[in-house]
Write a protein that holds these residues in place. Structure first.
Motif, short mmCIF file in Angstrom:
data_model
loop_
_atom_site.label_atom_id
_atom_site.label_comp_id
_atom_site.label_asym_id
_atom_site.label_seq_id
_atom_site.Cartn_x
_atom_site.Cartn_y
_atom_site.Cartn_z
N GLY A 1 0.81 -1.22 0.00
CA GLY A 1 0.00 0.00 0.00
C GLY A 1 0.84 1.26 0.00
N LEU A 2 1.85 1.29 0.85
CA LEU A 2 2.64 2.52 1.01
C LEU A 2 3.75 2.67 -0.02
N GLN A 3 4.15 1.58 -0.68
CA GLN A 3 5.37 1.66 -1.50
C GLN A 3 5.26 2.67 -2.65
N SER B 1 5.09 11.10 -1.15
CA SER B 1 5.68 11.81 -0.01
C SER B 1 6.03 10.83 1.10
N ALA B 2 7.18 11.06 1.72
CA ALA B 2 7.69 10.13 2.72
C ALA B 2 6.77 10.07 3.93
N VAL B 3 6.41 8.87 4.32
CA VAL B 3 5.63 8.66 5.55
C VAL B 3 6.63 8.43 6.67
N PRO B 4 6.54 9.19 7.77
CA PRO B 4 7.51 9.01 8.86
C PRO B 4 7.51 7.57 9.40
N SER C 1 -7.65 3.05 9.22
CA SER C 1 -7.53 3.54 7.85
C SER C 1 -7.87 5.02 7.75
N SER C 2 -8.84 5.47 8.52
CA SER C 2 -9.19 6.90 8.52
C SER C 2 -8.02 7.72 9.07
N TRP C 3 -7.41 7.20 10.13
CA TRP C 3 -6.23 7.86 10.73
C TRP C 3 -5.10 7.94 9.70
N MET C 4 -4.87 6.84 8.97
CA MET C 4 -3.81 6.82 7.95
C MET C 4 -4.14 7.77 6.81
N ALA C 5 -5.40 7.80 6.41
CA ALA C 5 -5.82 8.72 5.34
C ALA C 5 -5.51 10.16 5.74
N GLY C 6 -5.67 10.46 7.02
CA GLY C 6 -5.34 11.79 7.52
C GLY C 6 -3.87 12.11 7.32
N HIS C 7 -3.02 11.12 7.57
CA HIS C 7 -1.58 11.33 7.38
C HIS C 7 -1.22 11.51 5.90
N LEU C 8 -1.96 10.83 5.03
CA LEU C 8 -1.66 10.89 3.59
C LEU C 8 -2.35 12.08 2.93
N GLY C 9 -3.30 12.67 3.63
CA GLY C 9 -3.92 13.89 3.12
C GLY C 9 -4.98 13.68 2.06
N ARG C 10 -5.55 12.48 2.00
CA ARG C 10 -6.66 12.26 1.07
C ARG C 10 -7.52 11.11 1.60
N PRO C 11 -8.82 11.11 1.24
CA PRO C 11 -9.71 10.09 1.79
C PRO C 11 -9.41 8.70 1.27
#
Ligand code: MG
Length: 312
Positions: A26-28, A32-35, A286-296
């Motif tokens: 999913g993240l690969q 933008s770099a995810v901390p 997933s909602s929390w992660m979407a917040g970090h990625l800046g999109r729903p």
């Protein structure tokens, strides 16, 4: 309604293993770099939501996938918990890094087609086995479990249709090397239900039972759950999925790539198939992660259950 009504379909497996790939697959592709601390919390929350297997990262060369350059740091942060989480190792150098950290589960990534082998692995379809053989053998000798991914099993963006026999022959070679499970990937999301049935039957005819197979679907054309249903009817009990549907399709102009774990959980729950996952916790993650990625999240189930993820 936060869960579907349970109405089982006779003849389906009683229990399914969801193999969560969000932190890796999913993240690969995230630009933008995810901390690393966010990735660590993501993995821990997925485990806490009841996911039995969470593939954490890939020990690919950082130049290829900069997003996963922190693989060793992430696994160190996860400590003893991380030792039982699978990681992708593309080759022996990746395996060396996994062994140095005392990890116990690795996965290799092969191609069913010539063109994707050339483009993704930088070697011919046949030559990929020369890379996997020492990787798998050394991992097995060290007591590690090895999963094999096989990509482009249902279609290839350059070659088009992929013959069933070619997929079966390639998959058998990976299992014969010593992989304990073969995950059949619909990398571009083009599979339809009858194709899934035919491929599982072709493996069975070649002596590869459903217990050795996992299915990895993408929802690019909206077919992922229909394909899971075909897999369930064929007796497959392991399905790959990505929390929140993370990971768009790199070969199509679509935000939708990996099958969303929430969508899979909704289906399995309705069918009365045991999976062990708490859907409310998973949606919150997933909602929390979407917040970090800046999109729903692109997951239909996440959007249905969390109004903040709905485009309106
Ligand atoms: Mg995928």
């Amino acid at each position: 309604m936060s869960l579907p009504m349970v109405v089982p379909e006779p003849g389906l497996p009683a229990r399914v293993t969801i193999y969560e790939v969000g932190p890796r697959d999913g993240l690969q592709n995230e630009k933008s770099a995810v901390p690393t601390a966010v990735k660590e919390e993501f993995v821990r929350r997925l485990l806490a939501a009841g996911l039995p297997v969470v593939e954490a990262t890939s020990f690919v060369h950082p130049d290829w996938v900069p997003q996963l350059a922190d693989a060793a740091d992430l696994m160190q942060r996860l400590g003893e918990t991380g030792r039982d989480l699978p990681v992708l190792v593309p080759n022996e150098r990746g395996l060396d890094r996994a062994l140095a950290l005392g990890l116990r589960h690795v996965a290799v990534f092969g191609s069913a087609t010539e063109t994707f082998a050339q483009r993704n692995l930088n070697r011919s379809h046949d030559a990929q086995f020369a890379m996997f053989a020492p990787t798998v053998h050394r991992a097995r000798d060290a007591g590690l479990d090895v999963r094999a991914y096989l990509s482009m099993c249902f279609g290839d963006p350059w070659e088009g249709a992929v013959p069933l026999e070619q997929v079966v022959a390639t998959g058998r070679r990976l299992l014969d090397l010593g992989a304990s499970q073969l995950s059949l990937g619909d990398t571009i999301g083009v599979a339809t239900a009858g194709h899934v049935t035919a491929l599982v039957e072709a493996f069975a005819a070649a002596g590869v039972g459903s217990d050795l197979l996992a299915l990895h679907f993408h929802d690019t054309y909206g077919q992922a759950l229909s394909n899971v249903q075909a897999g369930l009817r064929a007796g497959i009990t392991t399905y790959d999925a990505s929390a929140g549907g993370l990971g768009g399709c790199p070969y199509a102009h679509s935000a939708t790539g990996n099958l969303a774990t929430e969508d899979l959980v909704w289906l399995l729950t309705g069918l009365g198939i045991e999976h062990g996952v708490d859907l409310t916790s998973l949606v919150a993650t997933s909602s929390w992660m979407a917040g970090h990625l800046g999109r729903p999240s692109p997951s239909a189930t996440v959007r249905a259950l969390d109004p903040a993820q709905s485009p309106g």
